[in-house]
Design a protein around this motif. Structure first.
Motif, PDB file in Angstrom:
ATOM      1  N   UNK A  32      46.197  66.635  11.579  1.00 19.10           N
ATOM      2  CA  UNK A  32      45.755  65.248  11.723  1.00 19.10           C
ATOM      3  C   UNK A  32      46.417  64.609  12.938  1.00 19.10           C
ATOM      4  N   UNK A  33      45.645  64.458  14.003  1.00 18.90           N
ATOM      5  CA  UNK A  33      46.152  63.818  15.212  1.00 18.90           C
ATOM      6  C   UNK A  33      47.427  64.481  15.696  1.00 18.90           C
ATOM      7  N   UNK A  34      48.403  63.657  16.070  1.00 22.11           N
ATOM      8  CA  UNK A  34      49.702  64.160  16.528  1.00 22.11           C
ATOM      9  C   UNK A  34      50.793  63.844  15.499  1.00 22.11           C
ATOM     10  N   UNK A  35      50.390  63.762  14.240  1.00 26.57           N
ATOM     11  CA  UNK A  35      51.315  63.325  13.185  1.00 26.57           C
ATOM     12  C   UNK A  35      52.246  64.416  12.672  1.00 26.57           C
ATOM     13  N   UNK A  36      51.863  65.678  12.870  1.00 23.81           N
ATOM     14  CA  UNK A  36      52.652  66.748  12.275  1.00 23.81           C
ATOM     15  C   UNK A  36      52.247  67.042  10.845  1.00 23.81           C
ATOM     16  N   UNK A  37      51.206  66.349  10.344  1.00 21.35           N
ATOM     17  CA  UNK A  37      50.671  66.595   9.006  1.00 21.35           C
ATOM     18  C   UNK A  37      49.373  67.392   9.127  1.00 21.35           C
ATOM     19  N   UNK A  38      49.140  68.274   8.147  1.00 21.67           N
ATOM     20  CA  UNK A  38      47.915  69.047   8.141  1.00 21.67           C
ATOM     21  C   UNK A  38      47.351  69.205   6.741  1.00 21.67           C
ATOM     22  N   UNK A  39      46.033  69.222   6.640  1.00 24.87           N
ATOM     23  CA  UNK A  39      45.351  69.385   5.355  1.00 24.87           C
ATOM     24  C   UNK A  39      44.967  70.848   5.152  1.00 24.87           C
ATOM     25  N   UNK A  40      45.267  71.373   3.968  1.00 25.14           N
ATOM     26  CA  UNK A  40      44.842  72.722   3.635  1.00 25.14           C
ATOM     27  C   UNK A  40      43.330  72.785   3.562  1.00 25.14           C
ATOM     28  N   UNK A  41      42.741  73.828   4.124  1.00 23.34           N
ATOM     29  CA  UNK A  41      41.278  73.969   4.188  1.00 23.34           C
ATOM     30  C   UNK A  41      40.898  75.381   3.763  1.00 23.34           C
TER      31      UNK A  41
END
Length: 241
Positions: free
Chosen positions: A177-186
């Protein structure tokens, strides 16, 4: 489409429709409360007087301060409630065409605007961290970067729905997600799609599930409000907090 219990079309339609029709329900509730208040006020209006006018009864004069005090208390309670919630970042409605990435999680299709996509990485080994919420899977190391991995199904779906799909959900990719360092499992990447603003049913209600911008009508999928989502994740909030 994944063969999950949650992938049933009827269940999916009911779940996604519920997310987007909350605004209508809340507006109806507000309208009903308003009508009830008006009716109560009308019921307190005294009957027309036939006798000569006399000095006002003191009880009538004392009603206003009592009502004012109740209203003042109610307003203070509402302001306190609003201040205690996370700040709502309203979704930006594009003026023209925009592209989104469609991906699947436990039979549910989600959409991320490409302008807010920080990248896509294959899900490798994730290092768990103790003391974190259930939806926090751990940290993924990719080259020199560290990403906080979100168990998307556990974060988005109601508890009862998660119980049905938790064991069978297999994440293959990480949607950054953007440059936040967070990611969603897909679980799987579907496609990219070019949309017009009218292709989306934009939500008006923001006090519940503010992470949801709206629904892509033809695809029956949720369009995520990425800035709001990043804000909630950084505060350790789930979709229902």
């Amino acid at each position: 489409m994944s063969n999950h219990p949650f992938a049933n079309e009827n269940v999916m339609e009911d779940y996604m429709s519920a997310l987007l029709t909350e605004e209508a329900s809340e507006e109806l509730v507000a309208t009903d409360l308003h009508k009830q208040s008006v009716e109560q006020l009308l019921n307190t209006v005294p009957a027309p007087r036939s006798e000569p006018f006399e000095e006002p009864v003191k009880q009538v004069v004392e009603v206003q301060p009592i009502i004012a005090k109740v209203i003042e208390t109610k307003v203070e309670e509402e302001l306190t409630a609003v201040e205690s919630k996370t700040e709502v970042i309203r979704p930006t409605v594009p003026e023209g065409e925009f592209q989104v990435l469609l991906f699947e999680v436990a039979g549910m299709t989600l959409a991320v605007p490409l302008t807010e996509l920080g990248g896509i990485h294959e899900m490798q080994s994730v290092n768990p961290i103790f003391g974190k919420p259930d939806w926090f899977k751990g940290v993924l190391l990719h080259r020199d970067e560290k990403y906080n991995v979100v168990d998307t199904a556990k974060w988005i779906m109601p508890e009862k729905a998660v119980e049905k799909v938790a064991e069978s959900t297999k994440y293959q990719y990480l949607i950054v997600l953007g440059e936040s360092g967070w990611g969603l499992g897909c679980e799987s990447l579907v496609t990219t799609e070019t949309l017009l603003p009218d292709d989306v049913k934009w939500r008006k209600v923001t006090n519940s599930r503010p992470w949801l911008s709206g629904m892509v009508k033809k695809k029956m999928c949720a369009l995520l409000n990425i800035p709001q989502l990043m804000s909630m994740l950084s505060q350790g909030l789930s979709s229902y907090d």
